[in-house]
Structures are given as structure tokens and as C-alpha cells.
Design a protein around this motif. Structure first.
Motif, PDB file in Angstrom:
ATOM      1  N   UNK A 201       0.799  -1.652   0.366  1.00  0.00           N
ATOM      2  CA  UNK A 201       0.169  -0.170   0.304  1.00  0.00           C
ATOM      3  C   UNK A 201       0.850   1.259   0.152  1.00  0.00           C
ATOM      4  N   UNK A 202       1.722   1.334   0.529  1.00  0.00           N
ATOM      5  CA  UNK A 202       2.434   2.743   1.025  1.00  0.00           C
ATOM      6  C   UNK A 202       3.496   2.291  -0.203  1.00  0.00           C
ATOM      7  N   UNK A 203       3.994   1.548  -1.237  1.00  0.00           N
ATOM      8  CA  UNK A 203       4.313   2.183  -2.676  1.00  0.00           C
ATOM      9  C   UNK A 203       3.969   2.310  -3.466  1.00  0.00           C
ATOM     10  N   UNK A 204       2.205   2.137  -3.477  1.00  0.00           N
ATOM     11  CA  UNK A 204       1.363   2.375  -4.146  1.00  0.00           C
ATOM     12  C   UNK A 204       1.343   4.027  -4.073  1.00  0.00           C
ATOM     13  N   UNK A 205       1.069   4.291  -3.159  1.00  0.00           N
ATOM     14  CA  UNK A 205       0.289   5.568  -2.725  1.00  0.00           C
ATOM     15  C   UNK A 205       1.308   5.919  -3.300  1.00  0.00           C
ATOM     16  N   UNK A 208       0.858   6.299  -7.108  1.00  0.00           N
ATOM     17  CA  UNK A 208       0.309   7.165  -7.594  1.00  0.00           C
ATOM     18  C   UNK A 208       0.097   8.813  -7.749  1.00  0.00           C
ATOM     19  N   UNK A 209       1.046   9.122  -6.498  1.00  0.00           N
ATOM     20  CA  UNK A 209       0.648  10.613  -6.451  1.00  0.00           C
ATOM     21  C   UNK A 209       2.176  10.849  -7.354  1.00  0.00           C
ATOM     22  N   UNK A 210       2.805  10.221  -7.865  1.00  0.00           N
ATOM     23  CA  UNK A 210       4.003  10.904  -9.001  1.00  0.00           C
ATOM     24  C   UNK A 210       3.019  10.722 -10.805  1.00  0.00           C
ATOM     25  N   UNK A 211       2.218   9.879 -10.362  1.00  0.00           N
ATOM     26  CA  UNK A 211       1.206   9.703 -12.387  1.00  0.00           C
ATOM     27  C   UNK A 211       0.445  10.585 -11.827  1.00  0.00           C
ATOM     28  N   UNK A 212       0.355  11.018 -13.568  1.00  0.00           N
ATOM     29  CA  UNK A 212      -0.572  11.854 -14.299  1.00  0.00           C
ATOM     30  C   UNK A 212      -1.697  11.173 -14.296  1.00  0.00           C
ATOM     31  N   UNK A 213      -3.263  12.043 -14.205  1.00  0.00           N
ATOM     32  CA  UNK A 213      -3.857  10.739 -14.684  1.00  0.00           C
ATOM     33  C   UNK A 213      -4.264  11.176 -15.572  1.00  0.00           C
ATOM     34  N   UNK A 214      -4.378   9.945 -16.634  1.00  0.00           N
ATOM     35  CA  UNK A 214      -4.686   9.665 -18.093  1.00  0.00           C
ATOM     36  C   UNK A 214      -5.943   9.942 -18.643  1.00  0.00           C
ATOM     37  N   UNK A 215      -6.070  11.073 -19.514  1.00  0.00           N
ATOM     38  CA  UNK A 215      -7.060  11.633 -20.256  1.00  0.00           C
ATOM     39  C   UNK A 215      -7.785  10.078 -20.883  1.00  0.00           C
ATOM     40  N   UNK A 216      -9.136  10.811 -20.575  1.00  0.00           N
ATOM     41  CA  UNK A 216      -9.673   9.910 -21.404  1.00  0.00           C
ATOM     42  C   UNK A 216     -10.124   9.839 -22.949  1.00  0.00           C
ATOM     43  N   UNK A 217     -10.393   8.499 -23.349  1.00  0.00           N
ATOM     44  CA  UNK A 217     -10.482   8.667 -25.022  1.00  0.00           C
ATOM     45  C   UNK A 217     -11.531   9.159 -24.804  1.00  0.00           C
ATOM     46  N   UNK A 218     -11.387  10.153 -26.361  1.00  0.00           N
ATOM     47  CA  UNK A 218     -12.042  11.293 -26.772  1.00  0.00           C
ATOM     48  C   UNK A 218     -12.540  10.887 -28.465  1.00  0.00           C
ATOM     49  N   UNK A 219     -13.326  10.967 -28.800  1.00  0.00           N
ATOM     50  CA  UNK A 219     -13.833  10.636 -30.324  1.00  0.00           C
ATOM     51  C   UNK A 219     -14.715  12.306 -30.849  1.00  0.00           C
TER      52      UNK A 219
END
Length: 314
Positions: A201-205, A208-219
Motif C-alpha cells: 500500500x505504501x509503495x502504491x500510494x 499514485x502521487x507521481x502519476x498524472x491522470x490519463x486522459x479519457x479517450x476522446x472522439x
């Protein structure tokens, strides 16, 4: 173009795996299991040479001799393998690449019901053929439940019963290509006895703090009213035959309809004019074959006369 091919949309950056083919349309499963419809002429198969050219090397499949089939720590366990018999049919095997013997039960699951298709002892370095599956029916494959009980022939540690149920996503299934232990054949391979890694959990948190949210696919979202008059689609219509003009109009119609469906639009209108009625007839014929169309009808006389069709999307 077949189910399982990795493809890219010509008018976007999305890549994925074909999960369904229906006439001129395909369904593509992109990352995270999201599925989108597309026309065949709007996708291109990603070839192995392209992946190598742009730095994505195709996984190398090792050739294993009989002497190399001895149990190793890396490949030890019980494996579920889908081995191609031809470009469609696949034989399904359960193989034991360990020093243990198992009682194995394999069942196809249908909701709260199931049908046992294998119930036997699986000895070390042996395999059982379970069934055969056609890749064309991939979407209709039932869940497959595999249960294993370790047979201890002397006093040994009691291993927990293994029970796994498989419902494959195309994007995961077709990435699992490898050499099936014991069988020594190339196919789609899954380690039934592989244990899930404990969650840190600690490594996962921290990750997650360093990952930018991925943009949802757009059409591209089409306009609510798409004008299919040929002069609106090309400047060179005077150089085209009637069949070429009709083909272009239908391509624009299908493309905008697919974008409307993928974009969650409730309705869209196509202005096709009155003319000789050929374009209107082809549009209505196409719409009548689609399951996700609630209804379609000629619009009111104003503003398009009877030269337009309103499509209500379910």
C-alpha cells in the motif's frame, strides 16, 4: 483483418485489439477494457515490422527442446494453454509442469450453473486436453473455472485449494502468447498456480502521487445535422461517377453515425436530399440492421423537407 489483430485508428491515437467483426464494422478493445466501434476502412493492422521499426519489439518465443522441459522455478506450476490448430480453432489444455500431482476439475460456468468438462488426476509432466474453442466466438466463450487439490503422497505441508475463474478480455488474452510448458507448443498461456503478489500500500500510494491522470479517450463529436449533399463533401464531385459519389456519401454517413454512438449522442440527423432516393434507401437499409438504433424516420417537412433522416440512438 481478424479477431485478435492489434490495430490503430487512422483518425486518432487509439490502439487496441479487435474483439468483434460485423460486416463493415469492427469493435476494438483499447487499454483498460474500453471498447469502441469503428469502420474497417478507419483502422489499420499494426504489423510486426512496424513495431520493430518504432522500437516496440515483438516478444521472442523461445524454442524448447525435450531436455529443456525439466521443471524450473520460473515455469513450475499448472498451466492453462490455448494452442492454435488453425487460424480459428484452438485446443485448450491443462498441463502440470511441477513435481506435484493434482486432482483437477475444470468447469464451464453459466451464471449460477456450471458444467464439469474435466475431472481427473493430473500427474507431473502430463497434460489433458480440455476442449476446443473457435476464436471467432471469443465474445461468447463461457467463464472457465479451474480447481486444483494437491495430492500429498507423504506427510507434507497442506497446500491451499486453488480455484480460479477465467473470463478473458481480448487485450489481455492476445498478449499472453508464449510456449506452453510440457506441450512445448506456441499458444496463449496462463499460470493457474501463480500467486498474486501481496499489495504494498505504501509503495502504491507513492506511485499514485507521481502519476498524472490519463486522459479519457476522446472522439470527434459530429454536428447534430450532417449534410450529405455531395457538393458539401468534395470540390471534385463533377469528376466523380454516380457510384463514387454514393460511396463517399455513405462513408461520411457511417463515420458520423459511429462517432455519434461512441460519443453518447441521443440523436443525429442526416440531410440526404430527395433526388432519386437511392442514398435515402441505402441509409435506411443500413440503419435497420443496427441493434443500438432505437428508431429512425423521415424528419418533419421543415427545415429539410423529406430529404433528411432523424436517427434516435438507444
Amino acid at each position: 483483418m481478424n479477431i485478435g489483430d492489434k490495430v490503430r485508428l487512422l483518425h486518432g491515437n487509439e490502439e487496441g485489439v479487435i474483439t468483434k467483426i460485423s460486416g463493415s464494422k469492427v469493435e476494438i478493445e483499447i487499454e483498460d477494457g474500453f471498447r469502441i466501434p469503428a469502420l474497417k476502412n478507419e483502422v489499420v493492422v499494426i504489423s510486426a515490422s512496424e513495431r520493430i521499426l518504432f522500437g516496440e519489439k515483438e516478444a521472442e518465443i523461445p524454442v524448447i527442446s525435450e531436455k529443456q522441459q525439466a521443471v524450473s522455478s520460473k515455469d513450475s506450476g499448472v498451466f492453462l494453454s490455448y494452442i492454435p490448430l488453425n487460424d480459428q480453432a484452438h485446443a485448450v489444455y491443462i498441463s502440470n509442469n511441477s513435481s506435484k500431482s493434482y486432482l483437477v476439475v475444470v468447469s464451464e460456468v453459466f451464471g449460477s450453473n456450471s458444467q464439469t468438462i474435466v475431472a481427473d488426476t493430473l500427474l507431473p509432466s502430463k497434460s489433458h486436453k480440455i476442449t476446443e474453442k473457435n476464436i471467432r466466438d471469443f465474445e461468447e466463450w463461457p467463464n472457465l473455472m479451474v480447481q486444483l487439490i494437491t495430492i500429498n503422497k507423504k506427510i507434507e505441508k497442506t497446500e491451499p485449494i486453488v480455484s480460479k475463474t477465467y473470463k478473458f478480455k481480448a487485450s489481455a488474452f492476445f498478449k499472453s502468447k508464449g510456449v506452453a510448458p510440457v506441450l512445448n507448443k506456441t499458444g496463449y498461456v496462463f499460470n493457474v498456480t501463480e500467486q498474486a503478489k501481496p499489495l504494498d500500500i505504501q509503495s502504491l500510494n507513492q506511485e499514485l502521487q507521481t502519476i498524472q491522470p490519463k486522459a479519457a479517450p476522446s472522439f470527434p463529436r459530429p454536428p447534430k445535422e450532417v449534410d450529405l449533399h455531395i457538393e458539401k463533401l468534395t470540390k471534385d464531385y463533377d469528376l466523380m461517377s454516380n457510384s463514387e459519389m454514393l460511396k463517399l456519401q455513405l462513408e461520411v454517413f457511417e463515420k458520423n453515425l459511429n462517432y455519434a454512438i461512441a460519443g453518447g449522442m441521443d440523436e443525429i440527423s442526416f440531410i440526404h436530399g430527395i433526388g432519386n432516393g437511392v442514398l435515402r434507401k441505402e441509409i435506411h437499409r443500413y440503419l435497420s440492421q443496427l441493434p443500438n438504433i432505437k428508431y429512425f424516420k423521415d424528419t418533419q417537412k421543415s427545415p429539410f423537407g423529406y430529404g433528411a433522416t432523424l436517427v434516435r440512438i438507444s
